[in-house]
Scaffold this active site. Structure first.
Site, PDB file in Angstrom:
ATOM      1  N   CYS A   1      43.010  39.031  45.470  1.00  0.00           N
ATOM      2  CA  CYS A   1      43.780  40.181  45.065  1.00  0.00           C
ATOM      3  C   CYS A   1      44.025  41.089  46.264  1.00  0.00           C
ATOM      4  O   CYS A   1      43.625  40.784  47.376  1.00  0.00           O
ATOM      5  CB  CYS A   1      43.091  40.942  43.945  1.00  0.00           C
ATOM      6  SG  CYS A   1      41.494  41.606  44.399  1.00  0.00           S
TER       7      CYS A   1
ATOM      8  N   ASN B   1      43.909  37.692  36.154  1.00  0.00           N
ATOM      9  CA  ASN B   1      42.929  38.353  37.014  1.00  0.00           C
ATOM     10  C   ASN B   1      41.741  37.464  37.378  1.00  0.00           C
ATOM     11  O   ASN B   1      40.721  37.941  37.881  1.00  0.00           O
ATOM     12  CB  ASN B   1      42.443  39.652  36.367  1.00  0.00           C
ATOM     13  CG  ASN B   1      43.593  40.551  35.966  1.00  0.00           C
ATOM     14  OD1 ASN B   1      43.918  40.657  34.794  1.00  0.00           O
ATOM     15  ND2 ASN B   1      44.249  41.135  36.955  1.00  0.00           N
TER      16      ASN B   1
ATOM     17  N   ILE C   1      36.751  36.634  40.001  1.00  0.00           N
ATOM     18  CA  ILE C   1      37.240  37.643  39.063  1.00  0.00           C
ATOM     19  C   ILE C   1      37.642  38.899  39.835  1.00  0.00           C
ATOM     20  O   ILE C   1      36.902  39.357  40.690  1.00  0.00           O
ATOM     21  CB  ILE C   1      36.135  38.041  38.055  1.00  0.00           C
ATOM     22  CG1 ILE C   1      35.547  36.803  37.380  1.00  0.00           C
ATOM     23  CG2 ILE C   1      36.659  39.025  37.015  1.00  0.00           C
ATOM     24  CD1 ILE C   1      34.277  37.067  36.595  1.00  0.00           C
ATOM     25  N   CYS C   2      38.834  39.440  39.514  1.00  0.00           N
ATOM     26  CA  CYS C   2      39.206  40.738  40.102  1.00  0.00           C
ATOM     27  C   CYS C   2      39.044  41.794  39.023  1.00  0.00           C
ATOM     28  O   CYS C   2      39.876  41.928  38.141  1.00  0.00           O
ATOM     29  CB  CYS C   2      40.636  40.717  40.608  1.00  0.00           C
ATOM     30  SG  CYS C   2      41.127  42.304  41.315  1.00  0.00           S
ATOM     31  N   LEU C   3      37.928  42.512  39.061  1.00  0.00           N
ATOM     32  CA  LEU C   3      37.663  43.548  38.060  1.00  0.00           C
ATOM     33  C   LEU C   3      37.028  44.726  38.789  1.00  0.00           C
ATOM     34  O   LEU C   3      36.042  44.554  39.506  1.00  0.00           O
ATOM     35  CB  LEU C   3      36.713  42.992  36.973  1.00  0.00           C
ATOM     36  CG  LEU C   3      36.297  43.950  35.873  1.00  0.00           C
ATOM     37  CD1 LEU C   3      37.507  44.424  35.078  1.00  0.00           C
ATOM     38  CD2 LEU C   3      35.305  43.296  34.922  1.00  0.00           C
TER      39      LEU C   3
END
Lengths: 325, 191
Positions: free
Chosen positions: A322, B78, B86-88
């Site tokens: 990301c 995500n 995981i993008c959290l």
């Protein structure tokens, strides 16, 4: 725990006239290789920076009647511009306070202390659990060995506070270390947005098993955060030099020569922190340096596939994931 | 590492998964490596699936967030469809030491119900989510059937009746995005 407000007031009493800031004027006799008109910048030492910081904080204290540590947070959030603080203060106080981490954003989870107190707190139950180490404390022990940051009502034992702060300082934080608690914002769990104020952190690090080394680091970082957050001030890039340069309104970043000279005689370009390079532009110098490197295939690859980090200028390559760094 | 707290967390997480939809237990004696499970939220493409999460704790836990990733393959904007990363935000800069493995797992479960395609981990999945939500849901459902369910897929029976193995049938269906006819053709053509 209490915060000695008198102490922090005293530091604001400095008479501005004895400030050792050296403003360069055209009459000064130095003849360094810097060709920029010297009225365009001010040479600063580490002490000057602390004084400048205090003066700004004092201005905000006078405007808002808030304590000094709170004023610091407001300034920090507004990039150390007194004008920005003043405008938003008159415009939308709630927004300013939430942004600066002075008021809780959302609904605090497990907040047990009476709100509005800093350090010490009043407890209305017999035992309390530290939500970090999950240890139970009797009321008497708790009032001595536990603390709360101001505003949110989250209470943790001092040992957990110190470990939380130590971890944050080691990660490079100082001006924006938040409370260890959690809140609900729009149905999602979040860390509590309350920012720990300076004297709360310093008092914890002085007692409760905090280390002097971390305290020193914390204080240095607070000064750093002023310089790094302030686009008009830059540290001198020379190794071990603790001076800085602040440019004035008459500084033109696109002018022919943007080199400046610090109090110790180091001369550097204010834009790119490289050696003075007039008449070449900063971008030319950077490309030239890349070209000059022995391995031109490597530099071609760097040009094609990397971007410079906006903070430290190191070339970085995104290979997935990301957008958060 | 705070062993006392971890033991308490371990006890709290021993409840059956049906009760709150998440569970976890340490797989190493020093409590630094855990295995967790979350149930896919109802009314989502992940419903009925049981997803395995790999949890690694650093020596600074709980002052640093646990490192979590999906061991079960999942189709979600995500979560990386390749690595399970995981993008959290609460597993990164929004982490608070008052959060626990349990509350973190619950937040991951909430992420399954509310994807954030504008802040993607997997650009391909996010693109599909934004361009064709129906197509996205179908793929996510197939991946859930294929990887997160112990039982067989609804449409797999005709293929099993034709004599193909469960493994072959599932793969073919997955590649044909659930189209039984296309899966049959694929299997018969020997591809």
């Amino acid at each position: 725990m209490s915060c000695n407000v008198d102490d922090s007031d005293e530091i604001f009493d400095d008479d501005d006239d004895d400030c050792s800031m050296e403003v360069c004027t055209k009459d000064s006799h130095h003849s360094g290789p810097s060709n920029m008109p010297e009225s365009c910048y001010v040479k600063l030492t580490a002490d000057d920076i602390v004084k400048e910081q205090r003066k700004l904080i004092q201005n905000v204290v006078e405007l808002t009647k808030l304590p000094g540590h709170t004023a610091r947070q407001l300034l920090q959030e507004m990039k150390w511009s007194f004008e920005n603080v003043a405008v938003l203060y008159y415009d939308d106080q709630d927004k300013l306070f939430a942004k600066a981490g002075i008021s809780v954003n959302g609904e605090a989870i497990d907040a047990v202390a009476v709100r509005g107190s800093s350090g010490s707190f009043v407890l209305d139950q017999q035992t309390i659990t530290c939500q970090v180490c999950l240890e139970d404390f009797e009321r008497e022990e708790a009032e001595k060995g536990m603390s709360t940051a101001s505003g949110c009502g989250h209470v943790f034992c001092n040992a957990c506070w110190v470990r939380h702060i130590t971890t944050q300082v080691k990660e490079g934080q100082a001006a924006r270390i938040s409370c260890a608690g959690e809140t609900f914002v729009e149905g999602k769990r979040r860390r509590c947005n309350i920012i720990l104020d300076e004297c709360f952190v310093e008092e914890l690090l002085r007692g409760s098993g905090g280390s002097a080394e971390i305290l020193k680091k914390y204080q240095t970082r607070l000064i750093d955060s002023y310089v790094n957050n302030n686009p008009t001030i830059k540290w001198c890039p020379a190794t071990d030099c603790t001076n800085a340069i602040r440019v004035t309104d008459s500084f033109d970043p696109s002018s022919f020569d943007t080199s400046v000279e610090c109090s110790d005689g180091h001369v550097w370009c204010f834009n790119c922190l490289d050696e003075p390079h007039a008449p070449a532009e900063c971008s030319n110098v950077k490309e030239w340096r890349k070209k000059c490197q022995e391995d031109s295939a490597t530099s071609n690859w760097l040009v094609a596939y990397t971007k410079d980090c906006p903070n430290c200028k190191v070339a970085i390559n995104k290979d997935g994931g990301c957008n958060h760094m | 590492m705070d062993l006392k707290r971890l033991k308490k967390e371990s006890v709290e997480l021993q409840e059956p998964i049906e009760k709150c939809g998440v569970t976890a237990s340490p797989i190493k004696e020093d409590l630094s490596h855990w295995k967790g499970y979350i149930l896919g939220p109802d009314d989502t493409a992940y419903a009925g699936g049981k997803f395995e999460i790999d949890i690694v704790l650093t020596s600074s836990y709980p002052f640093e967030p646990p490192k979590m990733k999906f061991n079960t393959k999942i189709w979600h904007p995500n979560v990386s469809s390749q690595t399970g990363a995981i993008c959290l935000d609460i597993l990164k800069k929004e982490w608070s030491p008052a959060l626990t493995i349990k509350t973190a797992l619950i937040s991951v479960q909430a992420l399954l119900a509310a994807p954030e395609p504008d802040d993607p981990q997997d650009a391909v999945v996010a693109q599909e989510y934004k361009s064709s939500i129906e197509k996205f849901k179908a793929t996510a459902k197939l991946w859930t059937e294929r990887y997160a369910k112990e039982g067989s897929m609804e449409s797999i029976q005709p293929l099993l009746d034709m004599g193909f193995s469960e493994e072959q049938a599932k793969d073919a269906l997955l590649e044909a995005r659930g189209d039984v006819q296309a899966a049959v053709e694929k299997l018969l053509s020997g591809a």
